[in-house]
Design an enzyme around this catalytic site. Structure first.
Site, PDB file in Angstrom:
ATOM      1  CE1 TYR A  83      14.459  13.209  21.527  1.00 50.11           C
ATOM      2  CE2 TYR A  83      13.688  11.052  20.862  1.00 50.11           C
ATOM      3  CZ  TYR A  83      14.519  11.994  21.212  1.00 50.11           C
ATOM      4  OH  TYR A  83      15.598  11.374  21.120  1.00 50.11           O
ATOM      5  CB  CYS A 134      13.033   7.470  14.269  1.00 53.96           C
ATOM      6  SG  CYS A 134      13.099   8.060  16.221  1.00 53.96           S
ATOM      7  NE  ARG A 139      23.561  15.481  20.811  1.00 48.19           N
ATOM      8  CZ  ARG A 139      23.545  14.019  21.109  1.00 48.19           C
ATOM      9  NH1 ARG A 139      23.710  13.117  20.002  1.00 48.19           N
ATOM     10  NH2 ARG A 139      22.520  13.910  22.103  1.00 48.19           N
ATOM     11  CG  HIS A 146      12.166  12.452  17.773  1.00 43.74           C
ATOM     12  ND1 HIS A 146      13.766  12.875  17.668  1.00 43.74           N
ATOM     13  CD2 HIS A 146      12.707  10.917  17.501  1.00 43.74           C
ATOM     14  CE1 HIS A 146      14.554  12.039  17.583  1.00 43.74           C
ATOM     15  NE2 HIS A 146      14.203  10.902  16.948  1.00 43.74           N
ATOM     16  CG  ASN A 154      18.343  12.663  14.530  1.00 46.01           C
ATOM     17  OD1 ASN A 154      17.014  12.081  13.963  1.00 46.01           O
ATOM     18  ND2 ASN A 154      18.596  11.699  15.074  1.00 46.01           N
TER      19      ASN A 154
END
Ligand code: NAD
Ligand code: G6P
Ligand code: MN
Length: 432
Positions: free
Chosen positions: A252, A169, A93, A199, A147
């Site tokens: 988002y 989510c 990440r 998102h 994700n």
């Protein structure tokens, strides 16, 4: 009695999942929970296994926690499989965040170049899990949190040919938890309609008399800065734009509606305190220190520092609704089936749905206005390109998805960032 298997059981979020199951035990009588992980996650898996067992032992219910590195053993005859794994761990990440940022582009877990690479790493692993489910628990439901949740769910349906899947989510849940209080209402006094993509959804809210209260909530949200998970920096939306949208965008959307400001905030953090992944690493090590304490048997406060806080409420409520066929309304990623007519009927969308023993029945939302429709069609088609590239390893298509992504300026730098990310993650990308 129900058997749950959790893949990526070593996640620091797992105690939250246990709390959710304990809360709903009467509706969802669980017999056993199996956590599985990979060799590199063994130590975390054991710490979490012991912590989870302590949580059950402190409850009135007798549930046995099992930990195993053998995925087949965990999956055998499971009724529900929950997935919460991170291919490449937090270090991957951090690369997804740092590499694009080093070229002046947004670097984020699920958006922009980082989100695309996370999909490339994750989708093949998820498809492998689906093949195992066909062998070891062909009747089970897959409840996915991994994700990018929407794209992973899309890939499970489209390429895994597995329809018993629900993607989740916590963002819609945060909205339904926080918004009623903003207008002095309780959750049960409001009706929610969500539609879009994971998102990337919008929602409208009504009272029980059918009055649209969306604008009232929006006004309070703007003033009180409500509704955001811990991982998203709060740049306000333009009020004139909100008036025109007349729906509540998800947190988002900031990355798209205020790209310039979100990027400059991310760059500042990258140059000072580090990216979100670097910050989360610290929280995670604090959490594991706490979980090691043999006296601890409740979810620690510190977990609320993570952006995914409350995710277990979505997961456990979904599982309980399937098990008891309660037709509860939950916002999920599921097959569109016409609920959002602006998108193909066979693709995965994130919508309000009724959840029962046959899975999710999406509620009809209707057409969007031109601006939202345009965004949605671009984003969904980009997601489809990403999923296909993740499965085939087609470089040209991967490049197309980069060029389509609104957070990646097209040109030589986009290609350079893609190439650098493909090299950085080479060991997790056998398809490329
Ligand atoms: P993490 O880094 O703690 O990883 C969780 C576990 O996955 C680790 O124990 C790791 O060993 C394991 N793992 C890694 N590769 C694996 C593999 N191939 N098979 C099985 N297990 C594997 O991650 P985290 O911060 O707990 O997040 C887990 C996942 O959940 C991530 O994908 C994250 O993005 C996602 N998430 C989603 C939401 C949501 O809203 N949908 C919210 C929070 C987290
Ligand atoms: C959000 C999202 C998740 C995301 C997470 C990041 O709220 O809904 O999909 O993965 O939180 O949280 P973190 O604490 O890991 O930055
Ligand atoms: Mn999410």
């Amino acid at each position: 009695m129900v058997k749950i298997a959790t893949i990526g059981g070593g996640s620091s979020y797992t105690p939250e999942l246990m709390e959710g199951f304990i809360k709903r035990y009467e509706q969802l009588p669980i017999k056993e929970i199996w956590f599985t992980d990979i060799q590199a996650g063994k130590e975390k898996l054991e710490i979490i296994g012991e912590m989870a067992q302590r949580m059950w032992d402190a409850s009135p219910y007798e549930v046995k926690i099992h930990t195993t590195l053998d995925r087949a053993e965990a999956l055998t005859n499971a009724d529900f499989v929950t997935t919460q794994f991170r291919v490449g761990f937090l270090n991957a990440r951090i690369k997804d965040e740092r590499i694009p940022l080093s070229y002046g582009m947004l670097g984020q877990e699920t958006n922009g170049a980082g989100g695309i690479l996370k999909a490339f790493r994750t989708i093949p692993v998820m498809l492998d899990i689906v093949e195992d489910m066909k062998k070891y628990c062909p009747r089970a439901w897959l409840i996915n949190f991994t994700n990018p949740s929407g794209m992973v769910t899309e890939a499970v349906v489209r390429y895994g040919k597995w329809e018993k899947v629900i993607g989740l989510c916590n963002i819609p849940l945060i909205a339904t938890m926080e918004e009623p209080g903003l207008i002095d209402k309780q959750q049960k006094e409001l009706v929610y309609q969500f539609a879009g993509l994971n998102h990337f959804h919008w929602h409208k809210v009504f009272d029980l008399q059918g009055n649209n209260v969306t604008r009232r909530i929006l006004k309070e949200m703007m003033e009180k800065d409500a509704g955001l998970p811990k991982n998203i920096f709060s740049v306000p939306f333009f009020e004139e734009q909100l008036d025109n949208i007349n729906m509540i965008p998800c947190g988002y959307h900031r990355y798209y509606y205020r790209q310039e400001e979100m990027l400059s905030h991310s760059l500042k953090e990258y140059q000072t305190i580090g990216t979100r992944g670097e910050q989360v690493k610290e929280t995670e090590s604090q959490l594991f220190e706490l979980y090691k304490n043999p006296e601890l048997h409740v979810k620690p406060e510190q977990l609320a520092k993570r952006g995914g806080a409350y995710y277990s409420d979505a997961a456990c409520a979904t599982i309980a609704a399937i098990h008891s066929n309660s037709q509860t309304q939950i916002v999920v990623s599921t097959i569109n089936r016409g609920a959002v007519p602006d998108l193909p009927a066979d693709c995965v969308v994130e919508v309000s749905a009724n959840i029962g023993s046959t899975g999710a029945i999406p509620q009809a939302f209707g057409c969007f206005n031109a601006p939202e429709k345009g965004w949605l069609q671009l984003m969904k088609n980009m997601e489809l390109a990403i999923c296909e590239a993740a499965v085939t390893g087609n470089y040209g298509l991967a490049l197309q998805s980069f060029i389509m992504n609104p957070l990646i300026p097209s040109g030589a730098t986009a290609k350079r960032v893609l190439d650098e990310l493909l090299i950085a993650h080479q060991s997790y990308l056998p398809q490329f």
